[in-house]
Design a protein around this motif. Structure first.
Motif, PDB file in Angstrom:
ATOM      1  N   THR A 211      50.740  45.078  38.241  1.00  0.00           N
ATOM      2  CA  THR A 211      49.467  45.797  38.205  1.00  0.00           C
ATOM      3  C   THR A 211      48.795  45.660  36.838  1.00  0.00           C
ATOM      4  O   THR A 211      47.593  45.356  36.746  1.00  0.00           O
ATOM      5  N   ALA A 212      49.561  45.855  35.772  1.00  0.00           N
ATOM      6  CA  ALA A 212      49.003  45.722  34.423  1.00  0.00           C
ATOM      7  C   ALA A 212      48.549  44.289  34.162  1.00  0.00           C
ATOM      8  O   ALA A 212      47.520  44.055  33.516  1.00  0.00           O
ATOM      9  N   SER A 213      49.308  43.325  34.661  1.00  0.00           N
ATOM     10  CA  SER A 213      48.962  41.912  34.456  1.00  0.00           C
ATOM     11  C   SER A 213      47.674  41.555  35.180  1.00  0.00           C
ATOM     12  O   SER A 213      46.829  40.823  34.648  1.00  0.00           O
ATOM     13  N   VAL A 214      47.507  42.059  36.398  1.00  0.00           N
ATOM     14  CA  VAL A 214      46.273  41.808  37.155  1.00  0.00           C
ATOM     15  C   VAL A 214      45.075  42.361  36.386  1.00  0.00           C
ATOM     16  O   VAL A 214      44.021  41.721  36.292  1.00  0.00           O
ATOM     17  N   LYS A 215      45.224  43.540  35.807  1.00  0.00           N
ATOM     18  CA  LYS A 215      44.143  44.158  35.020  1.00  0.00           C
ATOM     19  C   LYS A 215      43.774  43.292  33.818  1.00  0.00           C
ATOM     20  O   LYS A 215      42.597  43.052  33.539  1.00  0.00           O
ATOM     21  N   GLN A 216      44.790  42.792  33.093  1.00  0.00           N
ATOM     22  CA  GLN A 216      44.540  41.958  31.917  1.00  0.00           C
ATOM     23  C   GLN A 216      43.862  40.646  32.295  1.00  0.00           C
ATOM     24  O   GLN A 216      42.942  40.185  31.613  1.00  0.00           O
ATOM     25  N   ILE A 217      44.322  40.038  33.395  1.00  0.00           N
ATOM     26  CA  ILE A 217      43.737  38.780  33.845  1.00  0.00           C
ATOM     27  C   ILE A 217      42.288  38.988  34.278  1.00  0.00           C
ATOM     28  O   ILE A 217      41.407  38.182  33.966  1.00  0.00           O
ATOM     29  N   ALA A 218      42.041  40.077  34.984  1.00  0.00           N
ATOM     30  CA  ALA A 218      40.675  40.389  35.424  1.00  0.00           C
ATOM     31  C   ALA A 218      39.747  40.537  34.220  1.00  0.00           C
ATOM     32  O   ALA A 218      38.635  39.981  34.202  1.00  0.00           O
ATOM     33  N   GLU A 219      40.181  41.256  33.215  1.00  0.00           N
ATOM     34  CA  GLU A 219      39.367  41.461  32.019  1.00  0.00           C
ATOM     35  C   GLU A 219      39.101  40.155  31.299  1.00  0.00           C
ATOM     36  O   GLU A 219      37.992  39.909  30.811  1.00  0.00           O
ATOM     37  N   PHE A 220      40.105  39.284  31.230  1.00  0.00           N
ATOM     38  CA  PHE A 220      39.949  38.004  30.534  1.00  0.00           C
ATOM     39  C   PHE A 220      38.868  37.150  31.192  1.00  0.00           C
ATOM     40  O   PHE A 220      38.067  36.517  30.508  1.00  0.00           O
ATOM     41  N   PHE A 221      38.830  37.157  32.516  1.00  0.00           N
ATOM     42  CA  PHE A 221      37.849  36.325  33.216  1.00  0.00           C
ATOM     43  C   PHE A 221      36.537  37.061  33.504  1.00  0.00           C
ATOM     44  O   PHE A 221      35.662  36.540  34.191  1.00  0.00           O
ATOM     45  N   GLY A 222      36.398  38.263  32.966  1.00  0.00           N
ATOM     46  CA  GLY A 222      35.130  38.966  33.066  1.00  0.00           C
ATOM     47  C   GLY A 222      34.892  39.710  34.367  1.00  0.00           C
ATOM     48  O   GLY A 222      33.756  40.050  34.698  1.00  0.00           O
ATOM     49  N   PHE A 223      35.975  39.993  35.111  1.00  0.00           N
ATOM     50  CA  PHE A 223      35.853  40.786  36.329  1.00  0.00           C
ATOM     51  C   PHE A 223      36.064  42.259  35.982  1.00  0.00           C
ATOM     52  O   PHE A 223      36.800  42.582  35.057  1.00  0.00           O
ATOM     53  N   SER A 224      35.441  43.134  36.760  1.00  0.00           N
ATOM     54  CA  SER A 224      35.541  44.571  36.477  1.00  0.00           C
ATOM     55  C   SER A 224      35.938  45.363  37.717  1.00  0.00           C
ATOM     56  O   SER A 224      35.216  46.275  38.162  1.00  0.00           O
ATOM     57  N   PRO A 225      37.096  45.071  38.300  1.00  0.00           N
ATOM     58  CA  PRO A 225      37.529  45.841  39.470  1.00  0.00           C
ATOM     59  C   PRO A 225      37.909  47.255  39.064  1.00  0.00           C
ATOM     60  O   PRO A 225      38.287  47.520  37.917  1.00  0.00           O
ATOM     61  N   THR A 226      37.832  48.162  40.015  1.00  0.00           N
ATOM     62  CA  THR A 226      38.267  49.530  39.774  1.00  0.00           C
ATOM     63  C   THR A 226      39.792  49.574  39.734  1.00  0.00           C
ATOM     64  O   THR A 226      40.470  48.625  40.140  1.00  0.00           O
TER      65      THR A 226
END
Length: 305
Positions: A211-226
């Motif tokens: 879960t934490a890794s998905v959040k970090q990857i999302a932020e790196f690529f500029g995605f902003s999921p809830t």
């Protein structure tokens, strides 16, 4: 005009090309050794025609480090962000497939495109760096990588088999397997861990806290999921969830992405195959290759014991 073949059809074609090949016939050299079934000299020449986009998502790993897992996660992130799935009938790795795909087909894929590769840093198309596409590099304990690589080679029907673990280990240590030396791959990318637009992920960390890794990857690529969406993506990327879709997505090779009933992210399976001498040999090689470099691989080195 004939319809494009599906991704599963192309996987079946690749497996058909393997029939009757020996290990010697399987590989050709382009400075590094590559499998003739998916790579060619013409393909590497054509690869220079790939015009990367700033919004491309570049995923890098050595074989059997879990890049298909990351493709699943990124595809889900893209769908969550823009409600559009990154669909392509092409083989997922930029160095694989039809040399003509860069003239038309790759240009037709809407952004953000997922560009996966097993290539070393120096072999990537220059447009990736020129246009500042973001690059996610996945590392994994090389001992677990070795075991997963052998399992895949010796269990997928039609692919030439190694006669023993000892034979495979020797070829791996000498860089004579598909995509060459895992150490050379680590060295070339380890030198660029602080480059702009580059993020490093260690496979074992991904597994330990998805879960934490998905959040970090999302932020790196500029995605902003809830937070709820991130958790949902992580839930869909668990072993059981990915296993249920494996054959649908990957066709005949799908079930072989699982080793001993676990997803490719099985950890410390190497202890069942490595002799003490082989264990020491790989430890020594790993430390020599990374000596004197700024290493994000300390987390892996700690797991070599």
């Amino acid at each position: 005009m004939a319809e494009d073949k599906t991704f599963v059809d192309k996987i079946s074609e690749v497996l058909a090309k393997c029939e009757g090949l020996t290990l010697k016939d399987l590989l050709f050299s382009q400075g590094t050794t590559y499998p003739v079934t998916v790579c060619s000299a013409a393909m590497f020449q054509a690869l220079e025609d790939l015009e990367a986009r700033r919004g491309d998502i570049v995923l890098v790993s050595y074989p059997k480090c879990g890049v298909n897992w990351l493709i699943k996660i990124l595809s889900d992130l893209i769908f969550t962000a823009i409600q559009s799935k990154p669909v392509s009938t092409e083989l997922p790795f930029i160095e694989c497939g039809d040399p003509g795909k860069y003239q038309v087909k790759m240009k037709q894929i809407p952004s953000p495109r997922i560009l996966a590769t097993h290539l070393n840093y120096d072999c990537l198309p220059k447009s990736i760096f020129k246009n500042k596409a973001k690059i996610l590099v996945l590392f994994r304990n090389p001992k677990d990588t070795a075991v997963s690589f052998l399992y895949f080679h010796n269990n997928v029907p039609g692919i030439p088999r190694y006669s023993s673990w000892d034979e495979f280990f020797s070829e791996l240590m000498n860089g004579k397997v598909s995509w060459g030396s895992c150490f050379d791959h680590a060295v070339t990318w380890n030198k660029h861990i602080e480059d702009e637009n580059t993020m490093i992920v260690i496979h074992e960390d991904l597994k330990e806290n998805l879960t934490a890794s998905v959040k970090q990857i999302a932020e790196f690529f500029g995605f902003s999921p809830t937070a709820e969406q991130i958790q949902s993506i992580a839930d869909r990327a668990t072993y059981q969830a990915v296993k249920d879709k494996a054959q649908e997505i990957h066709g005949a090779v799908g079930s072989f992405l699982f080793h001993k009933g676990k997803f490719v992210c099985v950890v410390e399976d190497w202890k069942n195959l490595f002799t003490e001498a082989q264990n020491q040999e790989m430890d020594a090689k790993f430390k020599v290759c990374l000596e004197g470099t700024l290493s994000v691989l300390q987390g892996i080195e700690e797991r070599l014991e």
